[in-house]
Each structure stands twice: as structure tokens, then as C-alpha cells.
Design a protein around this motif. Sequence first.
Motif, PDB file in Angstrom:
ATOM      1  N   PHE A 108       5.047  -1.003  23.986  1.00  0.00           N
ATOM      2  CA  PHE A 108       4.037  -1.435  24.118  1.00  0.00           C
ATOM      3  C   PHE A 108       2.920  -0.166  24.072  1.00  0.00           C
ATOM      4  O   PHE A 108       1.941  -0.399  23.164  1.00  0.00           O
ATOM      5  CB  PHE A 108       3.894  -1.675  25.517  1.00  0.00           C
ATOM      6  CG  PHE A 108       4.484  -2.987  26.149  1.00  0.00           C
ATOM      7  CD1 PHE A 108       4.359  -4.311  25.461  1.00  0.00           C
ATOM      8  CD2 PHE A 108       5.381  -3.066  27.086  1.00  0.00           C
ATOM      9  CE1 PHE A 108       4.912  -5.304  25.756  1.00  0.00           C
ATOM     10  CE2 PHE A 108       6.105  -4.318  27.558  1.00  0.00           C
ATOM     11  CZ  PHE A 108       5.834  -5.408  26.778  1.00  0.00           C
ATOM     12  N   SER A 112       1.346  -1.435  20.353  1.00  0.00           N
ATOM     13  CA  SER A 112       0.232  -2.081  20.716  1.00  0.00           C
ATOM     14  C   SER A 112      -1.218  -1.513  19.835  1.00  0.00           C
ATOM     15  O   SER A 112      -2.189  -2.155  19.529  1.00  0.00           O
ATOM     16  CB  SER A 112       0.026  -2.271  22.237  1.00  0.00           C
ATOM     17  OG  SER A 112      -0.194  -0.926  22.697  1.00  0.00           O
ATOM     18  N   PHE A 116      -2.808  -5.122  18.145  1.00  0.00           N
ATOM     19  CA  PHE A 116      -2.952  -5.327  19.330  1.00  0.00           C
ATOM     20  C   PHE A 116      -2.531  -7.048  19.780  1.00  0.00           C
ATOM     21  O   PHE A 116      -2.040  -7.594  20.500  1.00  0.00           O
ATOM     22  CB  PHE A 116      -4.162  -5.188  20.065  1.00  0.00           C
ATOM     23  CG  PHE A 116      -4.539  -5.577  21.247  1.00  0.00           C
ATOM     24  CD1 PHE A 116      -3.780  -4.850  22.530  1.00  0.00           C
ATOM     25  CD2 PHE A 116      -5.010  -6.581  21.909  1.00  0.00           C
ATOM     26  CE1 PHE A 116      -3.904  -4.996  23.690  1.00  0.00           C
ATOM     27  CE2 PHE A 116      -5.028  -6.967  23.204  1.00  0.00           C
ATOM     28  CZ  PHE A 116      -4.640  -6.120  24.103  1.00  0.00           C
ATOM     29  N   VAL A 119       0.934  -8.122  21.198  1.00  0.00           N
ATOM     30  CA  VAL A 119       1.114  -7.582  22.452  1.00  0.00           C
ATOM     31  C   VAL A 119       1.637  -8.888  23.287  1.00  0.00           C
ATOM     32  O   VAL A 119       2.540  -8.724  24.012  1.00  0.00           O
ATOM     33  CB  VAL A 119      -0.087  -7.017  23.389  1.00  0.00           C
ATOM     34  CG1 VAL A 119       0.121  -6.853  24.787  1.00  0.00           C
ATOM     35  CG2 VAL A 119      -0.317  -5.721  22.740  1.00  0.00           C
ATOM     36  N   LEU A 123       5.081  -8.984  25.294  1.00  0.00           N
ATOM     37  CA  LEU A 123       5.226  -8.770  26.410  1.00  0.00           C
ATOM     38  C   LEU A 123       6.043 -10.203  27.166  1.00  0.00           C
ATOM     39  O   LEU A 123       6.750  -9.883  28.083  1.00  0.00           O
ATOM     40  CB  LEU A 123       3.727  -9.262  27.149  1.00  0.00           C
ATOM     41  CG  LEU A 123       3.404  -9.201  28.638  1.00  0.00           C
ATOM     42  CD1 LEU A 123       4.059  -7.889  29.370  1.00  0.00           C
ATOM     43  CD2 LEU A 123       2.033  -9.380  29.000  1.00  0.00           C
ATOM     44  N   SER A 307      -0.889   1.322  28.056  1.00  0.00           N
ATOM     45  CA  SER A 307      -0.727   1.028  26.926  1.00  0.00           C
ATOM     46  C   SER A 307      -1.910   0.149  26.559  1.00  0.00           C
ATOM     47  O   SER A 307      -2.537   0.092  25.283  1.00  0.00           O
ATOM     48  CB  SER A 307       0.580   0.114  26.581  1.00  0.00           C
ATOM     49  OG  SER A 307       1.553   1.045  26.998  1.00  0.00           O
ATOM     50  N   VAL A 308      -2.277  -0.959  27.413  1.00  0.00           N
ATOM     51  CA  VAL A 308      -3.401  -1.821  27.031  1.00  0.00           C
ATOM     52  C   VAL A 308      -4.755  -1.190  26.833  1.00  0.00           C
ATOM     53  O   VAL A 308      -5.379  -1.317  26.160  1.00  0.00           O
ATOM     54  CB  VAL A 308      -3.468  -2.960  28.021  1.00  0.00           C
ATOM     55  CG1 VAL A 308      -4.744  -3.728  28.037  1.00  0.00           C
ATOM     56  CG2 VAL A 308      -2.280  -3.959  27.865  1.00  0.00           C
ATOM     57  N   ALA A 311      -4.887   0.462  23.773  1.00  0.00           N
ATOM     58  CA  ALA A 311      -4.833  -0.703  22.566  1.00  0.00           C
ATOM     59  C   ALA A 311      -6.281  -0.888  22.446  1.00  0.00           C
ATOM     60  O   ALA A 311      -6.879  -1.333  21.438  1.00  0.00           O
ATOM     61  CB  ALA A 311      -4.047  -1.700  22.887  1.00  0.00           C
TER      62      ALA A 311
END
Length: 323
Positions: A108, A112, A116, A119, A123, A307-308, A311
Motif C-alpha cells: 500500500f 499506491s 492510486f 488501491v 485492499l 499510505s492513503v 497517495a
Amino acid sequence: MPISLIEIYMIVGFLLAAYAVVANDSIQTLGTFLSSNAHRPWWVLWIFGSGILCAVLAYGWLVNDGDVSYGRLERFPIPEGGVSWMHVIPPLALLILTRFGVPVSTTFLVLSVFTFSNVGAMLAKSALGYLTAFIVAIVLFRLVFHRATKYFHRTKGESIPTYWVVLQWCSTAFLWSQWLIQDLANIFVYLPRELPLEWLAFGVLVLVAMQGYIFYTFGGAIQKIVLSKTDTTDIRAATIIDFIYGIVLFVFKELSNIPMSTTWVFLGLLAGREFALSLYLADTEFKRTLRTVSLDAAKALAGLFVSVLLAFGLPWLNQVLFG
């Protein structure tokens, strides 16, 4: 011929990702092997692990037309403008988190930022991997390995037949190869998809050297997660854990080419095993197990959040700074 800025970012990103992945994810794969072979010289274990690493890389490069990621990067092309500074930040963040012993998913965190849109699929596959490993571990260690686990626990510290050493090294070789096929994408995402021979040689030398350092230090901070689990220093228990982990990774490898978090599978397997053991080992408390498993899961979710955040945030910051 002078090296370009893009090539510098490629090399720096690769080096950071290589060390971060080896220090974080590979120990979750080799952790039981290290803990149960702590009495052996580190360089013997290093030669063993590096031999498998070189074989997996060489085979992938030869049969996949230079693609050592085994097709895991099909949906992650090199960015239009090439690798930039924002692609270097995730493995740097991973290094920092690793220093605190946080079992972050490199899949991730690194991939990512490149694409993106993938993802969601990563996930879903990773969550399924966690759940599968968790259920498989509970079923096997509660029903199949019940008596064996109690026997291992009772005879911990006694002399162990030689065939267990052979079995454990075989299980480690199988697991290590399956993990590499899954996670090499997180490192080689910075390099050309059809890898020239000189880049392959560079990658092999870097990974072998970094793995040597990790073996020399016997795992570093992430190894504490393995050592905190019941009887993982017992070579017999470690052998069973590695075989199950390797089989789960093999199944998901065949399922699709979407990269997945091997960290989540690892945590799911250990969590299921700990819950199963807490049901029949007198000195393994259910409440303590629940607390330990919850803490590991919280750390993994924290890594997903980072990670998000990266990203989304890094492309925005790049746009603000450079248009």
C-alpha cells in the motif's frame, strides 16, 4: 554520459524501497526462521536466503522477458514524467515506521503513490488474505495441530530430531520464494519493467547486501512481533507456521496478478494461531492474546492510513509546488 535527475530518483527510490522492504516485510517472512536458528552463524542463514533470492530473480527475469515482478506491475506503469521526488517519500516513511517496529504494508505504502486507482483491488485482496489466513490458522491449530502444539509447548527446550531442521529449512525456502514473487514488485516498481541485465545485476547486489545486514542484526525491530508470539522460537512450530503461510501466499499468487499485502496475511496467520492456542494452552490467556492481536492490527491500519494520506497528499503537493 551524465546521469539524469529522473535516474537519480529511480536509484534513490529503489535503494530506499529495497532496504525498507527487506527490513520490514522480509522479516515477517523469515522471522520464525531467524528466531529458531539464532544459535547458528548469521552468514550461514544469509547464504541460504540469498541463494533463493538470486534464483527467484534470475528465473523471473529469464521467463518473463526481463520482468522480475512476475506480472505484478502490469497495472503500475512508469509515470509519464518518470519517477519523481514524490515517489521517493513513501519508502522513506516506511523506514521511519520500521524503526518503531510498525508492521506496515509496503504494498500500500509504495505502490499506491504510483497508481492510486488500484488501491481498492489491493485492499480487497489483502483483506481477503488476512481473513483467509486467520480462519485457516484457527481451524488448523485448533483441530489438526492441537496435540502436536501441546507436545511442542510441553517439550520446549528439549533436543529436537534432525529431520525437523531439514523440514524447517524446506518450509522457509518455499515460503521465502512465494513471498519474493509477491513483494519484489514493491522494490522494482522504480526500475524499467523490462529490466536490462545491468539493472538486474545492480538490484541483486543491493538486495543481497541489505539482506546480509538484516541477518547480521537478526531482524531488527520488526522481529519483536514474531518473538512476542507463543513458541515461535521452537523450530517445529516455526516449520508449521511457515508452511501454512507459504501455501496461503501461493494460492493468492495464482488467484490474480494484483499485488497484495503479505504483511496482512502474516498478521492474520499469527492472530488466528494465537487465538487457537489460547483455547487449550493454560499459560496463554485469551485477554492478553486479544490485546496483542488488536495492537498488531491497529499498527497495520495505521500504516494503511499513512499510505492513503501520501497517495492523496503527494500529488497535490507536487501540483502546488511545480504546477
